[in-house]
Design a protein around this motif. Structure first.
Motif, PDB file in Angstrom:
ATOM      1  N   TRP A  62       0.792  -1.221   0.000  1.00  0.00           N
ATOM      2  CA  TRP A  62       0.000   0.000   0.000  1.00  0.00           C
ATOM      3  C   TRP A  62       0.828   1.276   0.000  1.00  0.00           C
ATOM      4  N   ALA A  63       1.893   1.308   0.757  1.00  0.00           N
ATOM      5  CA  ALA A  63       2.670   2.554   0.875  1.00  0.00           C
ATOM      6  C   ALA A  63       4.137   2.238   1.114  1.00  0.00           C
ATOM      7  N   PRO A  64       4.823   1.719   0.094  1.00  0.00           N
ATOM      8  CA  PRO A  64       6.234   1.344   0.294  1.00  0.00           C
ATOM      9  C   PRO A  64       7.130   2.516   0.643  1.00  0.00           C
ATOM     10  N   ASP A  65       6.767   3.700   0.170  1.00  0.00           N
ATOM     11  CA  ASP A  65       7.607   4.870   0.434  1.00  0.00           C
ATOM     12  C   ASP A  65       7.476   5.376   1.866  1.00  0.00           C
ATOM     13  N   LEU A  66       6.475   4.882   2.601  1.00  0.00           N
ATOM     14  CA  LEU A  66       6.329   5.270   4.003  1.00  0.00           C
ATOM     15  C   LEU A  66       7.059   4.328   4.955  1.00  0.00           C
ATOM     16  N   GLN A  67       7.619   3.269   4.421  1.00  0.00           N
ATOM     17  CA  GLN A  67       8.286   2.271   5.259  1.00  0.00           C
ATOM     18  C   GLN A  67       9.760   2.642   5.432  1.00  0.00           C
ATOM     19  N   GLY A  68      10.127   2.967   6.655  1.00  0.00           N
ATOM     20  CA  GLY A  68      11.487   3.436   6.916  1.00  0.00           C
ATOM     21  C   GLY A  68      12.537   2.339   6.945  1.00  0.00           C
ATOM     22  N   ARG A  69      12.101   1.076   7.098  1.00  0.00           N
ATOM     23  CA  ARG A  69      13.044  -0.037   7.166  1.00  0.00           C
ATOM     24  C   ARG A  69      12.537  -1.188   6.312  1.00  0.00           C
ATOM     25  N   LYS A  70      13.454  -2.035   5.862  1.00  0.00           N
ATOM     26  CA  LYS A  70      13.097  -3.192   5.056  1.00  0.00           C
ATOM     27  C   LYS A  70      12.269  -4.182   5.883  1.00  0.00           C
ATOM     28  N   PRO A  71      11.477  -5.037   5.219  1.00  0.00           N
ATOM     29  CA  PRO A  71      10.625  -5.995   5.951  1.00  0.00           C
ATOM     30  C   PRO A  71      11.377  -6.874   6.941  1.00  0.00           C
ATOM     31  N   GLY A  72      12.623  -7.215   6.629  1.00  0.00           N
ATOM     32  CA  GLY A  72      13.393  -8.071   7.526  1.00  0.00           C
ATOM     33  C   GLY A  72      13.574  -7.478   8.911  1.00  0.00           C
ATOM     34  N   TRP A  73      13.523  -6.155   8.996  1.00  0.00           N
ATOM     35  CA  TRP A  73      13.664  -5.507  10.297  1.00  0.00           C
ATOM     36  C   TRP A  73      12.462  -5.763  11.200  1.00  0.00           C
ATOM     37  N   GLY A  87      14.160  -8.887  12.686  1.00  0.00           N
ATOM     38  CA  GLY A  87      15.464  -8.645  13.293  1.00  0.00           C
ATOM     39  C   GLY A  87      15.487  -7.509  14.287  1.00  0.00           C
ATOM     40  N   GLY A  88      14.615  -6.522  14.111  1.00  0.00           N
ATOM     41  CA  GLY A  88      14.618  -5.369  14.996  1.00  0.00           C
ATOM     42  C   GLY A  88      14.342  -5.701  16.446  1.00  0.00           C
ATOM     43  N   TRP A  89      13.631  -6.815  16.684  1.00  0.00           N
ATOM     44  CA  TRP A  89      13.323  -7.219  18.054  1.00  0.00           C
ATOM     45  C   TRP A  89      14.533  -7.793  18.785  1.00  0.00           C
ATOM     46  N   PHE A  90      15.580  -8.161  18.054  1.00  0.00           N
ATOM     47  CA  PHE A  90      16.716  -8.867  18.645  1.00  0.00           C
ATOM     48  C   PHE A  90      17.976  -8.011  18.738  1.00  0.00           C
ATOM     49  N   VAL A  91      17.874  -6.731  18.410  1.00  0.00           N
ATOM     50  CA  VAL A  91      19.023  -5.832  18.512  1.00  0.00           C
ATOM     51  C   VAL A  91      19.040  -5.233  19.913  1.00  0.00           C
ATOM     52  N   PRO A  92      20.047  -5.553  20.722  1.00  0.00           N
ATOM     53  CA  PRO A  92      20.067  -5.033  22.103  1.00  0.00           C
ATOM     54  C   PRO A  92      19.926  -3.522  22.149  1.00  0.00           C
ATOM     55  N   ALA A 119      18.527  -1.165  20.961  1.00  0.00           N
ATOM     56  CA  ALA A 119      17.793  -0.588  19.834  1.00  0.00           C
ATOM     57  C   ALA A 119      16.410  -1.216  19.675  1.00  0.00           C
ATOM     58  N   ASN A 120      16.217  -2.406  20.261  1.00  0.00           N
ATOM     59  CA  ASN A 120      14.885  -3.011  20.174  1.00  0.00           C
ATOM     60  C   ASN A 120      13.862  -2.274  21.031  1.00  0.00           C
ATOM     61  N   LEU A 121      14.317  -1.241  21.744  1.00  0.00           N
ATOM     62  CA  LEU A 121      13.391  -0.423  22.517  1.00  0.00           C
ATOM     63  C   LEU A 121      12.721   0.643  21.655  1.00  0.00           C
ATOM     64  N   TRP A 122      13.222   0.848  20.414  1.00  0.00           N
ATOM     65  CA  TRP A 122      12.571   1.829  19.547  1.00  0.00           C
ATOM     66  C   TRP A 122      12.382   1.362  18.096  1.00  0.00           C
ATOM     67  N   ILE A 123      13.204   0.438  17.597  1.00  0.00           N
ATOM     68  CA  ILE A 123      13.072   0.019  16.200  1.00  0.00           C
ATOM     69  C   ILE A 123      11.701  -0.584  15.903  1.00  0.00           C
ATOM     70  N   PRO A 124      11.232  -1.579  16.673  1.00  0.00           N
ATOM     71  CA  PRO A 124       9.915  -2.151  16.352  1.00  0.00           C
ATOM     72  C   PRO A 124       8.783  -1.136  16.433  1.00  0.00           C
ATOM     73  N   ARG A 125       8.877  -0.202  17.371  1.00  0.00           N
ATOM     74  CA  ARG A 125       7.841   0.821  17.474  1.00  0.00           C
ATOM     75  C   ARG A 125       7.793   1.666  16.201  1.00  0.00           C
ATOM     76  N   GLY A 126       8.956   2.037  15.671  1.00  0.00           N
ATOM     77  CA  GLY A 126       8.989   2.801  14.429  1.00  0.00           C
ATOM     78  C   GLY A 126       8.387   2.033  13.273  1.00  0.00           C
ATOM     79  N   ILE A 127       8.664   0.734  13.206  1.00  0.00           N
ATOM     80  CA  ILE A 127       8.090  -0.099  12.150  1.00  0.00           C
ATOM     81  C   ILE A 127       6.575  -0.193  12.322  1.00  0.00           C
ATOM     82  N   ALA A 128       6.124  -0.330  13.570  1.00  0.00           N
ATOM     83  CA  ALA A 128       4.684  -0.406  13.833  1.00  0.00           C
ATOM     84  C   ALA A 128       3.977   0.879  13.390  1.00  0.00           C
ATOM     85  N   VAL A 129       4.601   2.023  13.625  1.00  0.00           N
ATOM     86  CA  VAL A 129       4.021   3.296  13.186  1.00  0.00           C
ATOM     87  C   VAL A 129       3.899   3.325  11.665  1.00  0.00           C
ATOM     88  N   ASP A 130       4.955   2.876  10.955  1.00  0.00           N
ATOM     89  CA  ASP A 130       4.908   2.831   9.493  1.00  0.00           C
ATOM     90  C   ASP A 130       3.790   1.910   9.003  1.00  0.00           C
TER      91      ASP A 130
END
Length: 214
Positions: free
Chosen positions: A87-98, A101-106, A108-119
């Motif tokens: 629907w909106a690929p240009d609004l996605q700040g990170r690739k789908p793999g994040w 993977g974003g949940w397992f980055v020490p 940084a997992n306190l904000w990366i998944p939240r940013g993806i969820a907002v996108d």
């Protein structure tokens, strides 16, 4: 070619697993309450509603359920991220793999998944490029704030338990553990609402946009 995938089945599984986590938060929280009130470690808990429950068994079951919940939740989350790409690929700040993977980055997992969820949230709206509005992300932000708070409190409680060589120290650790279970249960309730809302948004949008997506 990007295609939409139905997240409904995964969403139902996540909701059921989160509900199970809430029940264990309540049970384990009652263990801590009993300790604080009785000044003696209750290795069993025997109210009529639960029956005879062993603390170690309950803790192991809770950890197993938490692991299963995390796995299914991340699979659901990744599926929604893939749909957002349609629907909106240009609004996605990170690739789908994040979304995995974003949940397992020490740390940084306190904000990366939240940013993806907002996108994902923005892409799943009828009008992805509209302004968020004053209450547009309230539910998502409340869930994330509770989750981060529970994570911090759990880390503090765990450190205190490692140095619980006096009754006073154990009381402090038990109080932090009780706070963690309360926050974790609240985060799980909010997570259920987020899962249901996002899944509903994507389902409704897919029903109206499948021809355009093809």
């Amino acid at each position: 070619m990007l295609t939409l995938k139905n997240p409904n089945g995964l969403a139902r599984a996540v909701v059921a697993l989160l509900a199970g986590n809430i029940l264990f938060d309540v049970l384990l929280g009652l263990f801590e309450v009993r300790w604080l009130m009785a000044d003696a470690m209750p290795y069993t808990f025997d109210p009529a509603v639960f029956g005879q429950v062993d603390l170690n068994v309950a803790s192991n079951m809770a950890f197993t359920l938490f692991t299963a919940t995390a796995v299914v939740f991340i699979v659901w989350f990744h599926r929604l991220r893939k749909n957002a790409e349609v629907w909106a690929p240009d609004l996605q700040g990170r690739k789908p793999g994040w979304a995995i993977g974003g949940w397992f980055v020490p740390i940084a997992n306190l904000w990366i998944p939240r940013g993806i969820a907002v996108d994902i949230w923005r892409a799943s709206r009828w009008q992805p490029y509209a302004a968020d509005g004053s209450r547009g992300l309230v539910l998502l932000n409340a869930w994330w704030a509770c989750w981060v708070a529970s994570w911090v409190v759990e880390k503090v409680g765990t450190r205190l338990y490692r140095h619980d060589d006096t009754p006073e120290a154990y009381d402090a650790a038990a109080a932090w553990a009780l706070a963690y279970y309360a926050l974790d249960a609240a985060a799980a309730v909010l997570a259920i609402l987020v899962v249901r809302r996002l899944t509903s948004m994507q389902h409704a949008k897919a029903a109206g946009m499948i021809p355009a997506a093809q």
